[in-house]
Write a protein that holds these residues in place. Structure first.
Motif, PDB file in Angstrom:
ATOM      1  N   LEU A  97      38.092  26.285  40.619  1.00 55.30           N
ATOM      2  CA  LEU A  97      37.998  27.705  41.128  1.00 55.30           C
ATOM      3  C   LEU A  97      39.156  29.065  41.592  1.00 55.30           C
ATOM      4  CD1 LEU A  97      34.881  26.753  43.831  1.00 55.30           C
ATOM      5  CD2 LEU A  97      34.543  27.975  42.747  1.00 55.30           C
ATOM      6  N   ASN A  98      40.350  28.499  41.973  1.00 51.71           N
ATOM      7  CA  ASN A  98      41.585  28.477  42.707  1.00 51.71           C
ATOM      8  C   ASN A  98      41.893  29.760  41.164  1.00 51.71           C
ATOM      9  OD1 ASN A  98      41.982  27.862  45.031  1.00 51.71           O
ATOM     10  ND2 ASN A  98      43.253  26.116  44.115  1.00 51.71           N
ATOM     11  N   ARG A  99      41.676  29.172  39.508  1.00 55.65           N
ATOM     12  CA  ARG A  99      41.757  29.564  39.125  1.00 55.65           C
ATOM     13  C   ARG A  99      40.843  30.936  38.209  1.00 55.65           C
ATOM     14  NH1 ARG A  99      44.044  26.605  33.115  1.00 55.65           N
ATOM     15  NH2 ARG A  99      43.840  27.881  32.423  1.00 55.65           N
ATOM     16  N   VAL A 100      39.352  30.820  38.879  1.00 58.54           N
ATOM     17  CA  VAL A 100      38.521  31.735  38.536  1.00 58.54           C
ATOM     18  C   VAL A 100      39.251  32.706  39.305  1.00 58.54           C
ATOM     19  CG1 VAL A 100      36.008  33.125  39.232  1.00 58.54           C
ATOM     20  CG2 VAL A 100      36.701  30.709  38.007  1.00 58.54           C
ATOM     21  N   LYS A 101      39.069  32.455  41.005  1.00 58.01           N
ATOM     22  CA  LYS A 101      39.797  33.693  42.050  1.00 58.01           C
ATOM     23  C   LYS A 101      41.162  34.317  41.281  1.00 58.01           C
ATOM     24  CE  LYS A 101      37.955  30.932  45.804  1.00 58.01           C
ATOM     25  NZ  LYS A 101      38.252  29.864  46.710  1.00 58.01           N
ATOM     26  N   ARG A 102      42.054  33.548  40.619  1.00 54.86           N
ATOM     27  CA  ARG A 102      43.061  34.052  39.680  1.00 54.86           C
ATOM     28  C   ARG A 102      43.159  35.319  39.340  1.00 54.86           C
ATOM     29  NH1 ARG A 102      45.705  29.280  40.225  1.00 54.86           N
ATOM     30  NH2 ARG A 102      45.550  28.690  38.128  1.00 54.86           N
ATOM     31  N   ILE A 103      41.941  34.928  38.290  1.00 52.65           N
ATOM     32  CA  ILE A 103      41.141  36.066  37.493  1.00 52.65           C
ATOM     33  C   ILE A 103      40.371  37.202  37.949  1.00 52.65           C
ATOM     34  CG2 ILE A 103      39.262  36.372  35.727  1.00 52.65           C
ATOM     35  CD1 ILE A 103      40.360  33.094  34.966  1.00 52.65           C
ATOM     36  N   ARG A 104      39.968  36.856  39.425  1.00 51.87           N
ATOM     37  CA  ARG A 104      38.743  38.146  39.405  1.00 51.87           C
ATOM     38  C   ARG A 104      40.071  38.946  40.174  1.00 51.87           C
ATOM     39  NH1 ARG A 104      37.411  35.889  44.898  1.00 51.87           N
ATOM     40  NH2 ARG A 104      35.112  34.752  43.135  1.00 51.87           N
ATOM     41  N   GLY A 105      41.856  38.532  41.079  1.00 55.35           N
ATOM     42  CA  GLY A 105      42.453  39.581  41.105  1.00 55.35           C
ATOM     43  C   GLY A 105      42.623  40.525  40.102  1.00 55.35           C
ATOM     44  N   GLN A 106      43.066  38.744  38.812  1.00 55.79           N
ATOM     45  CA  GLN A 106      43.329  39.994  37.931  1.00 55.79           C
ATOM     46  C   GLN A 106      42.174  41.192  36.971  1.00 55.79           C
ATOM     47  OE1 GLN A 106      44.208  36.899  35.011  1.00 55.79           O
ATOM     48  NE2 GLN A 106      46.364  37.339  34.908  1.00 55.79           N
ATOM     49  N   VAL A 107      41.258  41.142  37.415  1.00 58.29           N
ATOM     50  CA  VAL A 107      40.510  42.197  36.792  1.00 58.29           C
ATOM     51  C   VAL A 107      40.110  43.404  38.599  1.00 58.29           C
ATOM     52  CG1 VAL A 107      37.590  42.619  36.904  1.00 58.29           C
ATOM     53  CG2 VAL A 107      38.317  40.313  36.195  1.00 58.29           C
ATOM     54  N   GLU A 108      40.381  43.103  39.889  1.00 54.35           N
ATOM     55  CA  GLU A 108      40.580  44.337  40.128  1.00 54.35           C
ATOM     56  C   GLU A 108      42.086  44.982  39.499  1.00 54.35           C
ATOM     57  OE1 GLU A 108      40.447  41.697  43.914  1.00 54.35           O
ATOM     58  OE2 GLU A 108      38.822  41.132  43.475  1.00 54.35           O
ATOM     59  N   GLY A 109      42.847  43.988  38.992  1.00 53.01           N
ATOM     60  CA  GLY A 109      43.954  44.831  39.068  1.00 53.01           C
ATOM     61  C   GLY A 109      44.001  45.945  38.383  1.00 53.01           C
ATOM     62  N   LEU A 110      42.765  45.780  36.720  1.00 53.40           N
ATOM     63  CA  LEU A 110      42.168  46.107  36.323  1.00 53.40           C
ATOM     64  C   LEU A 110      41.999  47.444  36.468  1.00 53.40           C
ATOM     65  CD1 LEU A 110      41.852  46.596  32.801  1.00 53.40           C
ATOM     66  CD2 LEU A 110      40.546  44.792  32.868  1.00 53.40           C
ATOM     67  N   GLU A 111      40.698  47.175  37.125  1.00 56.35           N
ATOM     68  CA  GLU A 111      39.974  47.891  37.981  1.00 56.35           C
ATOM     69  C   GLU A 111      40.349  49.139  39.101  1.00 56.35           C
ATOM     70  OE1 GLU A 111      35.706  48.606  41.062  1.00 56.35           O
ATOM     71  OE2 GLU A 111      36.825  46.296  40.881  1.00 56.35           O
ATOM     72  N   ARG A 112      41.701  48.663  39.152  1.00 60.52           N
ATOM     73  CA  ARG A 112      42.478  49.822  39.707  1.00 60.52           C
ATOM     74  C   ARG A 112      43.213  50.663  39.574  1.00 60.52           C
ATOM     75  NH1 ARG A 112      43.522  45.497  43.178  1.00 60.52           N
ATOM     76  NH2 ARG A 112      44.996  45.176  41.864  1.00 60.52           N
ATOM     77  N   GLY A 113      43.553  50.320  38.458  1.00 61.65           N
ATOM     78  CA  GLY A 113      44.656  50.473  36.862  1.00 61.65           C
ATOM     79  C   GLY A 113      43.961  51.831  36.520  1.00 61.65           C
ATOM     80  N   LEU A 114      42.391  51.363  35.700  1.00 61.44           N
ATOM     81  CA  LEU A 114      41.432  52.378  35.421  1.00 61.44           C
ATOM     82  C   LEU A 114      41.568  53.578  36.216  1.00 61.44           C
ATOM     83  CD1 LEU A 114      39.194  49.861  33.382  1.00 61.44           C
ATOM     84  CD2 LEU A 114      40.801  51.682  32.529  1.00 61.44           C
ATOM     85  N   GLU A 115      41.005  52.890  37.517  1.00 61.02           N
ATOM     86  CA  GLU A 115      40.787  54.238  38.408  1.00 61.02           C
ATOM     87  C   GLU A 115      42.219  54.931  39.735  1.00 61.02           C
ATOM     88  OE1 GLU A 115      39.649  51.955  42.414  1.00 61.02           O
ATOM     89  OE2 GLU A 115      37.280  52.067  41.622  1.00 61.02           O
ATOM     90  N   GLU A 116      43.190  54.338  38.984  1.00 58.58           N
ATOM     91  CA  GLU A 116      44.636  55.250  38.954  1.00 58.58           C
ATOM     92  C   GLU A 116      45.188  56.412  38.382  1.00 58.58           C
ATOM     93  OE1 GLU A 116      47.073  52.071  40.289  1.00 58.58           O
ATOM     94  OE2 GLU A 116      46.216  52.066  42.615  1.00 58.58           O
ATOM     95  N   GLY A 117      44.231  55.500  36.866  1.00 61.32           N
ATOM     96  CA  GLY A 117      44.230  56.639  35.809  1.00 61.32           C
ATOM     97  C   GLY A 117      45.462  55.914  35.102  1.00 61.32           C
ATOM     98  N   ARG A 118      46.234  54.805  35.212  1.00 56.46           N
ATOM     99  CA  ARG A 118      47.520  54.131  34.317  1.00 56.46           C
ATOM    100  C   ARG A 118      47.549  54.797  32.971  1.00 56.46           C
ATOM    101  NH1 ARG A 118      49.266  49.066  37.468  1.00 56.46           N
ATOM    102  NH2 ARG A 118      49.180  49.682  39.374  1.00 56.46           N
ATOM    103  N   ASP A 119      48.034  55.270  32.337  1.00 59.88           N
ATOM    104  CA  ASP A 119      48.944  54.491  31.551  1.00 59.88           C
ATOM    105  C   ASP A 119      48.005  54.038  30.605  1.00 59.88           C
ATOM    106  OD1 ASP A 119      50.535  55.685  29.083  1.00 59.88           O
ATOM    107  OD2 ASP A 119      51.022  54.102  28.855  1.00 59.88           O
ATOM    108  N   CYS A 120      48.042  54.221  29.128  1.00 59.35           N
ATOM    109  CA  CYS A 120      46.386  53.083  28.949  1.00 59.35           C
ATOM    110  C   CYS A 120      47.351  51.396  28.039  1.00 59.35           C
ATOM    111  CB  CYS A 120      45.941  54.132  27.132  1.00 59.35           C
ATOM    112  SG  CYS A 120      47.301  54.506  26.289  1.00 59.35           S
ATOM    113  N   GLY A 121      48.862  52.484  27.953  1.00 58.38           N
ATOM    114  CA  GLY A 121      49.706  50.973  27.302  1.00 58.38           C
ATOM    115  C   GLY A 121      48.796  49.313  28.804  1.00 58.38           C
ATOM    116  N   GLU A 122      49.494  50.146  30.059  1.00 56.05           N
ATOM    117  CA  GLU A 122      49.008  49.128  31.469  1.00 56.05           C
ATOM    118  C   GLU A 122      48.081  48.538  30.914  1.00 56.05           C
ATOM    119  OE1 GLU A 122      51.176  50.935  34.676  1.00 56.05           O
ATOM    120  OE2 GLU A 122      51.625  52.949  33.556  1.00 56.05           O
ATOM    121  N   VAL A 123      46.778  49.909  30.851  1.00 57.01           N
ATOM    122  CA  VAL A 123      46.078  48.882  30.870  1.00 57.01           C
ATOM    123  C   VAL A 123      45.310  47.961  30.096  1.00 57.01           C
ATOM    124  CG1 VAL A 123      43.320  49.743  30.822  1.00 57.01           C
ATOM    125  CG2 VAL A 123      45.122  51.204  32.011  1.00 57.01           C
TER     126      VAL A 123
END
Length: 91
Positions: free
Chosen positions: A12-38
């Motif tokens: 579950l701790n691993r899944v929570k870290r994955i959730r955090g990474q997915v949320e970071g990805l979502e924020r990156g897309l919402e913020e219009g980050r560079d495609c390399g960063e995405v």
């Protein structure tokens, strides 16, 4: 699966870290980050999910295929489970 119950907190701790990474990805897309960063964020999520999958597969093999305490029928069923899952996962 018994091993996922025994290792529940760690998994579950691993899944929570994955959730955090997915949320970071979502924020990156919402913020219009560079495609390399995405792409880097996507690669990190994929790596984390692959790591989780590898860990659970390894324990499944140890408990449901390689364990000397199980019958041949249980061993075959465990191997069939993994084969089906891998076919789906690797598509």
């Amino acid at each position: 699966m018994g091993h996922t119950t025994h290792d529940k907190t760690r998994l579950l701790n691993r899944v929570k870290r994955i959730r955090g990474q997915v949320e970071g990805l979502e924020r990156g897309l919402e913020e219009g980050r560079d495609c390399g960063e995405v792409l880097q964020l996507i690669a990190a999520v994929r790596g984390a999910v692959n790591g989780l999958m590898a860990e659970v597969i390894e324990e499944h093999l140890r408990e449901h295929v390689a364990s000397p305490d199980i019958s041949g029928e249980e061993r075959a069923r465990g191997a069939d489970d993994i084969a089906g899952i891998l076919r789906t996962y690797l598509k």
